[in-house]
Design a protein around this motif. Structure first.
Motif, PDB file in Angstrom:
ATOM      1  N   LEU A  56       0.869  -1.187   0.000  1.00 51.69           N
ATOM      2  CA  LEU A  56       0.000   0.000   0.000  1.00 51.69           C
ATOM      3  C   LEU A  56       0.897   1.225   0.000  1.00 51.69           C
ATOM      4  CD1 LEU A  56      -2.889  -0.164   2.635  1.00 51.69           C
ATOM      5  CD2 LEU A  56      -3.102  -0.086   0.152  1.00 51.69           C
ATOM      6  N   ARG A  57       0.606   2.164  -0.890  1.00 48.50           N
ATOM      7  CA  ARG A  57       1.346   3.423  -0.914  1.00 48.50           C
ATOM      8  C   ARG A  57       0.372   4.565  -1.149  1.00 48.50           C
ATOM      9  NH1 ARG A  57       4.405   0.935   1.363  1.00 48.50           N
ATOM     10  NH2 ARG A  57       6.592   0.460   0.964  1.00 48.50           N
ATOM     11  N   ARG A  58       0.822   5.785  -0.897  1.00 52.11           N
ATOM     12  CA  ARG A  58      -0.034   6.952  -1.111  1.00 52.11           C
ATOM     13  C   ARG A  58      -0.522   6.995  -2.564  1.00 52.11           C
ATOM     14  NH1 ARG A  58       3.441  11.497   2.244  1.00 52.11           N
ATOM     15  NH2 ARG A  58       2.299  11.280   4.214  1.00 52.11           N
ATOM     16  N   VAL A  59      -1.785   7.373  -2.720  1.00 47.65           N
ATOM     17  CA  VAL A  59      -2.365   7.537  -4.050  1.00 47.65           C
ATOM     18  C   VAL A  59      -1.622   8.644  -4.792  1.00 47.65           C
ATOM     19  CG1 VAL A  59      -4.383   8.510  -5.212  1.00 47.65           C
ATOM     20  CG2 VAL A  59      -4.683   6.717  -3.514  1.00 47.65           C
ATOM     21  N   LEU A  60      -1.265   8.367  -6.020  1.00 46.89           N
ATOM     22  CA  LEU A  60      -0.681   9.409  -6.861  1.00 46.89           C
ATOM     23  C   LEU A  60      -1.765   9.905  -7.805  1.00 46.89           C
ATOM     24  CD1 LEU A  60       2.749   7.753  -7.746  1.00 46.89           C
ATOM     25  CD2 LEU A  60       2.375   9.735  -6.272  1.00 46.89           C
ATOM     26  N   PRO A  61      -2.100  11.202  -7.734  1.00 45.20           N
ATOM     27  CA  PRO A  61      -3.173  11.706  -8.592  1.00 45.20           C
ATOM     28  C   PRO A  61      -2.857  11.459 -10.071  1.00 45.20           C
ATOM     29  CG  PRO A  61      -2.470  13.366  -7.004  1.00 45.20           C
ATOM     30  CD  PRO A  61      -1.488  12.247  -6.914  1.00 45.20           C
ATOM     31  N   VAL A  63      -2.708   8.721 -11.715  1.00 42.24           N
ATOM     32  CA  VAL A  63      -2.150   7.422 -12.106  1.00 42.24           C
ATOM     33  C   VAL A  63      -3.277   6.397 -12.193  1.00 42.24           C
ATOM     34  CG1 VAL A  63      -0.590   5.551 -11.448  1.00 42.24           C
ATOM     35  CG2 VAL A  63       0.080   7.926 -11.071  1.00 42.24           C
ATOM     36  N   SER A  66      -3.679  -0.383 -11.988  1.00 42.47           N
ATOM     37  CA  SER A  66      -2.908  -0.744 -10.808  1.00 42.47           C
ATOM     38  C   SER A  66      -2.537  -2.212 -10.868  1.00 42.47           C
ATOM     39  CB  SER A  66      -3.711  -0.442  -9.540  1.00 42.47           C
ATOM     40  OG  SER A  66      -4.396  -1.589  -9.107  1.00 42.47           O
ATOM     41  N   VAL A  67      -1.710  -2.549  -9.904  1.00 50.31           N
ATOM     42  CA  VAL A  67      -1.261  -3.926  -9.779  1.00 50.31           C
ATOM     43  C   VAL A  67      -2.469  -4.859  -9.569  1.00 50.31           C
ATOM     44  CG1 VAL A  67      -0.840  -3.718  -7.291  1.00 50.31           C
ATOM     45  CG2 VAL A  67       0.466  -5.352  -8.624  1.00 50.31           C
TER      46      VAL A  67
ATOM     47  N   VAL B  60      -4.466   8.688   2.102  1.00 49.15           N
ATOM     48  CA  VAL B  60      -5.256   7.915   1.133  1.00 49.15           C
ATOM     49  C   VAL B  60      -4.280   7.002   0.395  1.00 49.15           C
ATOM     50  CG1 VAL B  60      -6.878   8.011  -0.794  1.00 49.15           C
ATOM     51  CG2 VAL B  60      -6.853   9.846   0.910  1.00 49.15           C
ATOM     52  N   ARG B  62      -3.230   3.311  -1.752  1.00 52.74           N
ATOM     53  CA  ARG B  62      -3.718   2.419  -2.800  1.00 52.74           C
ATOM     54  C   ARG B  62      -2.718   1.289  -3.054  1.00 52.74           C
ATOM     55  NH1 ARG B  62      -6.671   4.821  -7.767  1.00 52.74           N
ATOM     56  NH2 ARG B  62      -4.775   5.943  -8.249  1.00 52.74           N
TER      57      ARG B  62
END
Lengths: 267, 68
Positions: A56-61, A63, A66-67, B60, B62
């Motif tokens: 889990l990583r921070r959402v990148l606007p 992008v 996903s995996v 947040v 993902r």
């Protein structure tokens, strides 16, 4: 599960059980390090894996894709991890976030001590494992190759233990096969070799030592040809497993002839 | 307007923004998304009703590639 090994009866039936689930392949793939989603998809397919790790990583606007799309397309189950956590507190919070994000109570627990070695922090790991078991998680701890720590993790209720062969991403193989053999003997849970695998023979050795499964990431995703390496790992895991079940001959210092001396001609 | 910190960056939001609205704006697709507010992980069920408050620190998250 799309797999290169489905046609192989020796491996197709050879599932392993963890947390009450049958896992269709003894090769688990880490998704870190793949250069693209296409390459990752090919590696997953050619590895024949049924279970892959995700983080889990921070959402990148902005992008998209996903995996998870790749996991869905290839039909594999997801094992979320707590990669990057240094404390039990952060690992527990990350595991809770994983449970919401992936709607699974399975978590691969990673609590590392420092950036340089990425070795597990035994104290924080055991603390986090105990807390997460109490919260109803199925905990798969990434641990050192210390048999005592593996035993403690089993005692607090983890569903498997995942000892390292060597530091994460080092490709150094299995540095202490004797410790792994002791872990295998002393822990009744599934033992999944995690970290250190560099090439196919390392994965085969893990299985020969009695591991139930092997997790490989960098060795596949960062290989020159990840798809081909994924397939090599699949064969290695099958070969190692078969060899372990077949029973190797003892090691001897001196030769032992396989051809009988009886009836030897006197010339 | 309220001042909050989202994924480490200062941000100004309309006063009545819910977590669900923030997720929709930032992530679009909510698959594989988790939210923590002030170091507390929210359940998905809480997203629709939980309003983001002044000074909140929101993470947040993902699904991303990862694994040894």
């Amino acid at each position: 599960m799309a797999t290169v090994l489905e046609s192989d009866p020796a491996s197709a039936a050879d599932t392993f059980e963890v947390a009450g689930c049958q896992i269709g392949s003894r090769l688990i793939l880490g998704t870190g390090g793949a250069p693209s989603m296409e390459v990752l998809g090919e590696a997953i397919q050619r590895s024949g894996t049924a279970l892959v790790t995700v983080a889990l990583r921070r959402v990148l606007p902005g992008v998209e894709g996903s995996v998870l799309d790749v996991c869905q397309r290839t039909g594999v189950q997801v094992l979320p991890n707590t990669a990057g956590c240094f404390t039990a507190r952060d690992a527990v919070l990350t595991a809770k976030a994983c449970r919401e994000a992936f709607e699974t109570s399975w978590v691969k627990l990673e609590v590392i001590a420092d950036e340089r070695t990425l070795l597990p922090d035994p104290h924080e790991l055991l603390d986090a494992a105990e807390q997460l078991v109490g919260l109803g998680f199925s905990v798969f701890p990434y641990t050192s190759d210390d048999p005592v720590l593996a035993r403690r993790l089993a005692e607090v209720g983890c569903v498997a233990v995942m000892p390292l062969g060597a530091p994460i991403g080092s490709g150094m193989g299995i540095r202490n096969p004797y410790n792994l053999a002791i872990i295998r003997e002393q822990v009744e849970l599934p033992v999944i070799l995690d970290a250190g695998i560099g090439t196919a023979s390392d994965a085969a050795l893990a299985m020969e030592l009695g591991c139930d499964a092997v997790l490989v990431a960098s060795a596949v995703t960062k290989a020159r040809d990840p798809g081909a390496m994924a397939e090599a790992m699949a064969h290695a895991v099958t070969a190692g497993r078969l060899a372990a079940r077949a029973g190797r001959i003892p090691r001897r210092l001196y030769a032992e002839a396989s051809t009988s001396a009886m009836g030897l001609a006197e010339l | 307007m309220i001042a909050v910190v989202v994924n480490g960056e200062a941000k100004r939001l309309g006063g009545a923004t819910t977590v669900a609205e923030l997720v929709a704006e930032l992530a679009g697709d909510a698959r594989g998304v988790a939210v923590a507010v002030n170091s507390e992980v929210l359940t998905r069920a809480e997203w629709a009703t939980r309003k983001v408050a002044e000074g909140d620190r929101v993470e947040v998250l993902r699904a991303a590639q990862g694994g040894c």
